[in-house]
Design a protein around this motif. Structure first.
Motif: not given
Length: 127
Positions: A11-12, A38-46
């Motif tokens: 991620p950039q 790919d998206s550079g967004k924070l992933i969902d998840g615990d």
């Protein structure tokens, strides 16, 4: 001589900073949160899922940074979920089944960038 290093594989940066700063054999990798490469967004998840994503992103970038996991000297873990720290440890322990773990500091914090549950920074030294 100080060298500023980026990697196109992970991620950039979302803000103005250098992902890795190297000076001679030493390298410091800026704190990483669990961004989707790919998206550079924070992933969902615990907290465990986010911790694993951080290590996955580190592995993506290490070849560009010029370091190997066996050269990891120090990791600093920041989390908003100290009550769930055993889950962080489960992921941590999987990273070091073949090599000795580095020194480590763990800190409970009230908030992290982008609402992340965990952030980890790394320090390497080439042999």
């Amino acid at each position: 001589m100080r060298e500023l290093i980026t990697s196109s594989k992970g991620p950039q940066p979302r803000f103005l900073y250098t992902p890795c700063v190297k000076n001679g054999p030493l390298g410091v990798v800026s704190g990483m949160v669990a961004l989707d490469p790919d998206s550079g967004k924070l992933i969902d998840g615990d907290v465990a899922t986010q911790t694993q994503r951080i290590f996955d992103n580190l592995h993506l970038a290490l070849p560009d940074y010029g370091f190997a996991m066996s050269e990891l000297m120090l990791a600093r873990i920041y989390t908003t979920c100290m009550d769930q720290f055993p889950r962080v440890n489960e992921v941590w322990e999987r990273q070091f089944t073949q090599i000795a773990p580095p020194a480590r500091t763990s800190v409970g914090v009230s908030a992290l960038p982008l609402g992340a549950l965990v952030e980890i920074e790394f320090m390497f030294q080439q042999s």
